[in-house]
Scaffold this motif. Sequence first.
Motif, PDB file in Angstrom:
ATOM      1  N   GLY A  17       0.811  -1.213   0.000  1.00  0.00           N
ATOM      2  CA  GLY A  17       0.000   0.000   0.000  1.00  0.00           C
ATOM      3  C   GLY A  17       0.844   1.263   0.000  1.00  0.00           C
ATOM      4  O   GLY A  17       2.079   1.219  -0.082  1.00  0.00           O
ATOM      5  N   SER A  18       0.157   2.394   0.106  1.00  0.00           N
ATOM      6  CA  SER A  18       0.807   3.697   0.061  1.00  0.00           C
ATOM      7  C   SER A  18       0.383   4.544   1.248  1.00  0.00           C
ATOM      8  O   SER A  18      -0.705   4.364   1.811  1.00  0.00           O
ATOM      9  N   LEU A  19       1.238   5.493   1.575  1.00  0.00           N
ATOM     10  CA  LEU A  19       0.962   6.418   2.663  1.00  0.00           C
ATOM     11  C   LEU A  19       1.761   7.683   2.394  1.00  0.00           C
ATOM     12  O   LEU A  19       2.869   7.614   1.834  1.00  0.00           O
ATOM     13  N   ASN A  29       5.255   4.533  -1.437  1.00  0.00           N
ATOM     14  CA  ASN A  29       4.515   3.543  -2.213  1.00  0.00           C
ATOM     15  C   ASN A  29       5.152   2.169  -2.062  1.00  0.00           C
ATOM     16  O   ASN A  29       6.305   2.059  -1.623  1.00  0.00           O
ATOM     17  N   SER A  30       4.414   1.165  -2.434  1.00  0.00           N
ATOM     18  CA  SER A  30       4.917  -0.220  -2.364  1.00  0.00           C
ATOM     19  C   SER A  30       5.543  -0.508  -1.006  1.00  0.00           C
ATOM     20  O   SER A  30       6.654  -1.043  -0.912  1.00  0.00           O
ATOM     21  N   LEU A  31       4.833  -0.158   0.021  1.00  0.00           N
ATOM     22  CA  LEU A  31       5.372  -0.290   1.372  1.00  0.00           C
ATOM     23  C   LEU A  31       5.587  -1.744   1.745  1.00  0.00           C
ATOM     24  O   LEU A  31       4.840  -2.642   1.336  1.00  0.00           O
ATOM     25  N   LYS A  32       6.629  -1.963   2.549  1.00  0.00           N
ATOM     26  CA  LYS A  32       7.006  -3.288   3.006  1.00  0.00           C
ATOM     27  C   LYS A  32       6.970  -3.303   4.533  1.00  0.00           C
ATOM     28  O   LYS A  32       7.134  -2.255   5.172  1.00  0.00           O
ATOM     29  N   PRO A  33       6.804  -4.478   5.117  1.00  0.00           N
ATOM     30  CA  PRO A  33       6.829  -4.548   6.591  1.00  0.00           C
ATOM     31  C   PRO A  33       8.103  -3.951   7.192  1.00  0.00           C
ATOM     32  O   PRO A  33       8.058  -3.357   8.280  1.00  0.00           O
ATOM     33  N   GLU A  34       9.211  -4.061   6.499  1.00  0.00           N
ATOM     34  CA  GLU A  34      10.467  -3.503   7.019  1.00  0.00           C
ATOM     35  C   GLU A  34      10.509  -1.979   6.980  1.00  0.00           C
ATOM     36  O   GLU A  34      11.453  -1.366   7.486  1.00  0.00           O
ATOM     37  N   ASP A  35       9.504  -1.350   6.391  1.00  0.00           N
ATOM     38  CA  ASP A  35       9.401   0.108   6.440  1.00  0.00           C
ATOM     39  C   ASP A  35       8.758   0.589   7.748  1.00  0.00           C
ATOM     40  O   ASP A  35       8.700   1.797   7.997  1.00  0.00           O
ATOM     41  N   THR A  36       8.287  -0.345   8.546  1.00  0.00           N
ATOM     42  CA  THR A  36       7.666   0.008   9.815  1.00  0.00           C
ATOM     43  C   THR A  36       8.666   0.707  10.727  1.00  0.00           C
ATOM     44  O   THR A  36       9.758   0.194  10.980  1.00  0.00           O
TER      45      THR A  36
END
Length: 125
Positions: free
Chosen positions: A16-18, A84-91
């Motif tokens: 998803g995107s944020l 965009n194209s968020l990944k769990p490691e972007d948390t």
Amino acid sequence: QVQLVESGGGLVQAGGSLRVSCAASGRTFSSYVMGWFRQAPGKEREFVAAIRWSDDSTYYADSVKGRFTVSRENAKNTVYLQMNSLKPEDTAVYYCAVGRIPRTNLKATTTYDYWGQGTQVTVSS
């Protein structure tokens, strides 16, 4: 003095995107660079992206290049980080920061003089 307030964090699914925002107030006219950093639990704060005030040059960490975009809206003294194209490691908690003096390494925390309070971004798998 420069005051920074981040907003726009939240919970999003992987892929998803944020968009997070950073509103600056105070002596922003003397800013050199605005940067985004993030810090995950148990990890050091790391550079994400930066935009230089004089010419809008942008810089990205390799881990976000092609997925994140930093931009600014002068009229609102606001900087955005579109993710965009968020990944769990972007948390992580995402922080914006302002550097007042030209320095070589825009990826170093020491380049920045003022920091916001941070906004939480959580990416679920």
